[in-house]
Design a protein around this motif. Structure first.
Motif, PDB file in Angstrom:
ATOM      1  N   VAL A  22     -57.785 -70.201  -2.611  1.00  0.00           N
ATOM      2  CA  VAL A  22     -59.210 -70.251  -3.506  1.00  0.00           C
ATOM      3  C   VAL A  22     -60.080 -70.877  -3.530  1.00  0.00           C
ATOM      4  O   VAL A  22     -59.543 -72.333  -3.614  1.00  0.00           O
ATOM      5  CB  VAL A  22     -58.464 -69.435  -4.648  1.00  0.00           C
ATOM      6  N   ARG A  23     -61.330 -70.800  -2.283  1.00  0.00           N
ATOM      7  CA  ARG A  23     -62.150 -72.041  -2.829  1.00  0.00           C
ATOM      8  C   ARG A  23     -63.186 -71.236  -4.050  1.00  0.00           C
ATOM      9  O   ARG A  23     -63.969 -72.222  -4.556  1.00  0.00           O
ATOM     10  CB  ARG A  23     -62.615 -72.140  -1.610  1.00  0.00           C
TER      11      ARG A  23
ATOM     12  N   ASP B  35     -55.879 -65.796 -12.871  1.00  0.00           N
ATOM     13  CA  ASP B  35     -56.573 -67.257 -12.972  1.00  0.00           C
ATOM     14  C   ASP B  35     -56.569 -68.197 -11.761  1.00  0.00           C
ATOM     15  O   ASP B  35     -55.593 -68.606 -11.394  1.00  0.00           O
ATOM     16  CB  ASP B  35     -55.116 -67.876 -14.109  1.00  0.00           C
ATOM     17  N   LEU B  36     -57.841 -68.382 -11.411  1.00  0.00           N
ATOM     18  CA  LEU B  36     -57.249 -69.099  -9.965  1.00  0.00           C
ATOM     19  C   LEU B  36     -58.199 -70.481 -10.316  1.00  0.00           C
ATOM     20  O   LEU B  36     -58.984 -70.952  -9.237  1.00  0.00           O
ATOM     21  CB  LEU B  36     -58.285 -68.436  -9.102  1.00  0.00           C
ATOM     22  N   GLY B  37     -58.358 -70.877 -11.412  1.00  0.00           N
ATOM     23  CA  GLY B  37     -58.575 -72.261 -11.071  1.00  0.00           C
ATOM     24  C   GLY B  37     -59.987 -72.519 -11.214  1.00  0.00           C
ATOM     25  O   GLY B  37     -61.032 -71.610 -11.611  1.00  0.00           O
ATOM     26  N   ARG B  38     -60.674 -73.275 -10.477  1.00  0.00           N
ATOM     27  CA  ARG B  38     -62.307 -73.754 -10.622  1.00  0.00           C
ATOM     28  C   ARG B  38     -62.691 -73.868  -8.625  1.00  0.00           C
ATOM     29  O   ARG B  38     -61.564 -74.063  -8.047  1.00  0.00           O
ATOM     30  CB  ARG B  38     -62.521 -74.917 -11.240  1.00  0.00           C
ATOM     31  N   ASP B  39     -63.731 -73.950  -9.094  1.00  0.00           N
ATOM     32  CA  ASP B  39     -64.706 -74.194  -7.882  1.00  0.00           C
ATOM     33  C   ASP B  39     -65.287 -75.587  -7.412  1.00  0.00           C
ATOM     34  O   ASP B  39     -64.619 -76.297  -8.543  1.00  0.00           O
ATOM     35  CB  ASP B  39     -65.476 -72.949  -7.199  1.00  0.00           C
ATOM     36  N   PRO B  40     -65.656 -75.787  -6.475  1.00  0.00           N
ATOM     37  CA  PRO B  40     -66.012 -76.882  -6.126  1.00  0.00           C
ATOM     38  C   PRO B  40     -67.125 -77.674  -6.931  1.00  0.00           C
ATOM     39  O   PRO B  40     -67.168 -79.200  -7.608  1.00  0.00           O
ATOM     40  CB  PRO B  40     -66.599 -77.295  -5.150  1.00  0.00           C
TER      41      PRO B  40
ATOM     42  N   ASP C 229     -54.475 -69.343  -6.443  1.00  0.00           N
ATOM     43  CA  ASP C 229     -54.676 -71.132  -6.475  1.00  0.00           C
ATOM     44  C   ASP C 229     -53.199 -71.390  -6.275  1.00  0.00           C
ATOM     45  O   ASP C 229     -53.809 -73.306  -6.333  1.00  0.00           O
ATOM     46  CB  ASP C 229     -55.815 -71.836  -7.443  1.00  0.00           C
ATOM     47  N   HIS C 230     -52.628 -71.221  -6.374  1.00  0.00           N
ATOM     48  CA  HIS C 230     -51.392 -72.458  -6.381  1.00  0.00           C
ATOM     49  C   HIS C 230     -50.521 -71.986  -5.216  1.00  0.00           C
ATOM     50  O   HIS C 230     -50.341 -70.522  -4.369  1.00  0.00           O
ATOM     51  CB  HIS C 230     -50.095 -72.188  -7.121  1.00  0.00           C
ATOM     52  N   GLU C 231     -50.693 -72.682  -3.574  1.00  0.00           N
ATOM     53  CA  GLU C 231     -50.461 -72.713  -2.423  1.00  0.00           C
ATOM     54  C   GLU C 231     -48.810 -72.327  -2.204  1.00  0.00           C
ATOM     55  O   GLU C 231     -48.524 -71.676  -1.727  1.00  0.00           O
ATOM     56  CB  GLU C 231     -50.883 -73.681  -1.627  1.00  0.00           C
ATOM     57  N   LEU C 232     -47.847 -73.473  -2.937  1.00  0.00           N
ATOM     58  CA  LEU C 232     -46.749 -72.811  -2.740  1.00  0.00           C
ATOM     59  C   LEU C 232     -46.457 -71.161  -3.152  1.00  0.00           C
ATOM     60  O   LEU C 232     -45.495 -70.807  -2.038  1.00  0.00           O
ATOM     61  CB  LEU C 232     -45.626 -74.138  -4.161  1.00  0.00           C
TER      62      LEU C 232
ATOM     63  N   ALA D 245     -45.180 -69.135  -0.268  1.00  0.00           N
ATOM     64  CA  ALA D 245     -43.601 -68.185  -0.216  1.00  0.00           C
ATOM     65  C   ALA D 245     -44.103 -66.854  -0.420  1.00  0.00           C
ATOM     66  O   ALA D 245     -42.919 -66.693   0.898  1.00  0.00           O
ATOM     67  CB  ALA D 245     -43.081 -68.935  -0.925  1.00  0.00           C
ATOM     68  N   LEU D 246     -44.903 -66.163  -1.041  1.00  0.00           N
ATOM     69  CA  LEU D 246     -44.720 -64.802  -0.926  1.00  0.00           C
ATOM     70  C   LEU D 246     -44.940 -63.891   0.704  1.00  0.00           C
ATOM     71  O   LEU D 246     -44.363 -63.469   0.821  1.00  0.00           O
ATOM     72  CB  LEU D 246     -45.929 -64.301  -1.878  1.00  0.00           C
ATOM     73  N   ALA D 247     -46.407 -64.607   1.075  1.00  0.00           N
ATOM     74  CA  ALA D 247     -46.651 -64.519   2.551  1.00  0.00           C
ATOM     75  C   ALA D 247     -45.454 -64.140   3.162  1.00  0.00           C
ATOM     76  O   ALA D 247     -45.311 -63.745   4.098  1.00  0.00           O
ATOM     77  CB  ALA D 247     -48.131 -65.311   2.437  1.00  0.00           C
TER      78      ALA D 247
END
Length: 223
Positions: A38-39, A61-66, A14-17, A21-23
């Motif tokens: 992650v949606r 830990d992928l945060g929360r959905d909409p 859920d952390h785009e940075l 960066a890994l990808a």
């Protein structure tokens, strides 16, 4: 199992940075690596099932959905493994039980999210080749801790299940800080009645004090 040559690496975080960066670094090494924003849990599984399985780096830990629902990566490990993915478990949490649950569900290796970036890349490369960077026995320790906690949780809920509805209500009030007299006033019963109910609670929970009973209730409730 070692994934087939050229199979993809999918980064789910859920952390785009971090994920981007890994990808980016893995693509620079010639890997077919992509970052998957992650949606929702369902969206992660749908995407993973649409592509050829390979290695997936999954944050627990992928945060929360909409809708505000927590997205638990642990619950995704089993379905992803069943779909043919090798799962690298990534987590910044200090909860070893959750890590153990992910590994028990089929996760290949655990890598702390706060590890230095070169170490993260190295761990992913090793996992890509079918090698684990975890010390011998460490994976089993995580899994054993998780299973012990699950056994304790089931035992606790079994004991709480012995209580009558009123006994549970009495225990809940005690856990909320009320004294026996206040509980009696709340239910408009005698103090002797409440004390009898408390004794029944202690017996059924197999504890020797009200303090222990309250601690068990709070533990079960996650308070």
């Amino acid at each position: 199992m070692t994934g087939p040559t050229g199979s993809p690496i999918l980064i789910v975080d859920d952390h785009e940075l971090v994920g981007s960066a890994l990808a980016l670094n893995l693509r620079a090494e010639g890997e077919d690596a992509t970052f998957q924003p992650v949606r929702s849990a369902a969206a992660v599984l749908e995407h993973a099932r649409r592509v050829t399985p390979g290695l997936i780096v999954l944050d627990l830990d992928l945060g929360r959905d909409p809708e505000g629902n927590r997205i638990d990566g642990v619950r995704l490990v089993g379905p992803l493994c069943e779909a043919g993915w090798r799962v690298v478990v990534l987590s910044g949490s200090s909860d070893a039980g959750r890590v153990g649950a992910a590994l028990d569900a089929g996760g290949f290796v655990f890598v702390p999210k706060n590890a230095p970036f070169p170490a993260l890349l190295s761990a992913i490369r090793e996992a890509r080749a079918g090698r684990s960077i975890m010390p011998p026995g460490r994976r089993e320790q995580f899994i054993r801790l998780h299973r012990d906690r699950e056994h304790e949780r089931r035992d606790l809920h079994e004991k709480l299940g012995r209580l009558t509805q009123r006994e549970r209500e009495v225990l809940a009030l005690l856990a909320g800080g009320k004294r026996a007299q206040a509980v009696a006033d709340h239910f408009v019963v005698s103090l002797a009645t409440v004390r009898t109910q408390i004794r029944a609670v202690l017996t059924k929970l197999e504890v020797g004090s009200q303090l222990e009973a309250v601690a068990l209730y709070r533990k079960a409730a996650g308070i």
